[in-house]
Design a protein around this motif. Sequence first.
Motif, PDB file in Angstrom:
ATOM      1  N   ILE A  75       0.867  -1.179   0.000  1.00 15.59           N
ATOM      2  CA  ILE A  75       0.000   0.000   0.000  1.00 15.59           C
ATOM      3  C   ILE A  75       0.901   1.225   0.000  1.00 15.59           C
ATOM      4  O   ILE A  75       1.805   1.337   0.843  1.00 15.59           O
ATOM      5  N   PHE A  76       0.660   2.147  -0.928  1.00 13.32           N
ATOM      6  CA  PHE A  76       1.560   3.282  -1.103  1.00 13.32           C
ATOM      7  C   PHE A  76       0.787   4.581  -1.307  1.00 13.32           C
ATOM      8  O   PHE A  76      -0.405   4.575  -1.652  1.00 13.32           O
ATOM      9  N   ILE A  77       1.509   5.674  -1.107  1.00 17.65           N
ATOM     10  CA  ILE A  77       1.045   6.979  -1.572  1.00 17.65           C
ATOM     11  C   ILE A  77       1.890   7.308  -2.796  1.00 17.65           C
ATOM     12  O   ILE A  77       3.113   7.433  -2.694  1.00 17.65           O
ATOM     13  N   HIS A  97      -1.413  -1.088  -9.094  1.00 19.79           N
ATOM     14  CA  HIS A  97      -2.200  -1.199  -7.866  1.00 19.79           C
ATOM     15  C   HIS A  97      -3.593  -0.600  -8.070  1.00 19.79           C
ATOM     16  O   HIS A  97      -3.791   0.256  -8.933  1.00 19.79           O
ATOM     17  N   PHE A  99      -5.869   2.030  -6.842  1.00 18.19           N
ATOM     18  CA  PHE A  99      -5.636   3.249  -6.068  1.00 18.19           C
ATOM     19  C   PHE A  99      -6.790   4.226  -6.265  1.00 18.19           C
ATOM     20  O   PHE A  99      -7.608   4.094  -7.167  1.00 18.19           O
ATOM     21  N   LEU A 143      -6.453   4.388   2.794  1.00 23.05           N
ATOM     22  CA  LEU A 143      -5.223   3.658   3.130  1.00 23.05           C
ATOM     23  C   LEU A 143      -5.515   2.577   4.165  1.00 23.05           C
ATOM     24  O   LEU A 143      -5.025   1.442   4.058  1.00 23.05           O
ATOM     25  N   ARG A 147      -6.163   0.327   0.340  1.00 26.46           N
ATOM     26  CA  ARG A 147      -6.018   0.840  -1.010  1.00 26.46           C
ATOM     27  C   ARG A 147      -4.997   1.967  -1.027  1.00 26.46           C
ATOM     28  O   ARG A 147      -4.925   2.770  -0.099  1.00 26.46           O
ATOM     29  N   SER A 148      -4.222   2.014  -2.101  1.00 28.77           N
ATOM     30  CA  SER A 148      -3.244   3.082  -2.252  1.00 28.77           C
ATOM     31  C   SER A 148      -3.950   4.377  -2.650  1.00 28.77           C
ATOM     32  O   SER A 148      -5.109   4.362  -3.090  1.00 28.77           O
ATOM     33  N   THR A 181       2.891   5.232   5.770  1.00 27.53           N
ATOM     34  CA  THR A 181       2.768   4.669   4.425  1.00 27.53           C
ATOM     35  C   THR A 181       3.951   5.089   3.556  1.00 27.53           C
ATOM     36  O   THR A 181       4.254   6.280   3.470  1.00 27.53           O
TER      37      THR A 181
END
Length: 254
Positions: A75-77, A97, A99, A143, A147-148, A181
């Motif tokens: 999971i990312f920003i 991903h 997002f 997040l 979910r990104s 994150t």
Amino acid sequence: MKRAVLRLYSIVFYVIFVVVFLLILPFHFIFLQFKAQWAHDVSHRLNMLWGWLILYPIGIWLYPKNREKIDRKGIFIFAPNHSSYLDIPICNVSILHSFRFVGKAELSDVPLFGFMFKRLHIPVKRESVKDAYRSLDLSRKKLESGRSVLFFPEGTIPDKRKVTLLRFKDGAFKLAIETGTPIVPMTIVNADRALLDDQTWILRPARVKVIFHDPIPTADLDISEAGALKQRVYQLIYNTLKEHGAVREPEAQP
């Protein structure tokens, strides 16, 4: 003659843009009636398909770089530069991903498109401090749900005749630290050559590079380091644009 050909080419693109979206819109109506994440993920994948069908056939070729370094289960920003209205479909296609992106609230008012946008993504009124906090809270919830989230840290498309990269806003970087994150800087090169934000809406074929930089961990950072994180990401994207000959002077400062 060249101008006339480009106008015809642009008309073909916008027709494809609208027709393909109208074809997938009924499926958005179906899946976005549900609050379940899987249903919204399907809607996101429909947007990914939409991006493929409007970009590649018309000659806008995407070349993702270093994407394999990004853990598909993570999971990312995501934090890309913003240089064209094409950045949204470009990101939909390039990021593997599922997002949700933070975008200007005006998109919610676009007929039909707005139905999908305000149910799937995170609208924000850029002039409202209160609404900015609300959008960050919604981003935090996305997040937490696994979910990104994608932010354009510049907040808008800069005037490319004057500046390459606008000053970054703080929100994405504070949220990354507060939630622990990892943040993934992204450099999009040449999207503005395909569709420059100059009010002419003229489209041109282009090879667009989408460069994924190594994720930056934030779990051990203090909120007081948000400014340093912001400057680090800014400089990384700016330097990458410069390496690819995409810098126009005078430069902005983080």
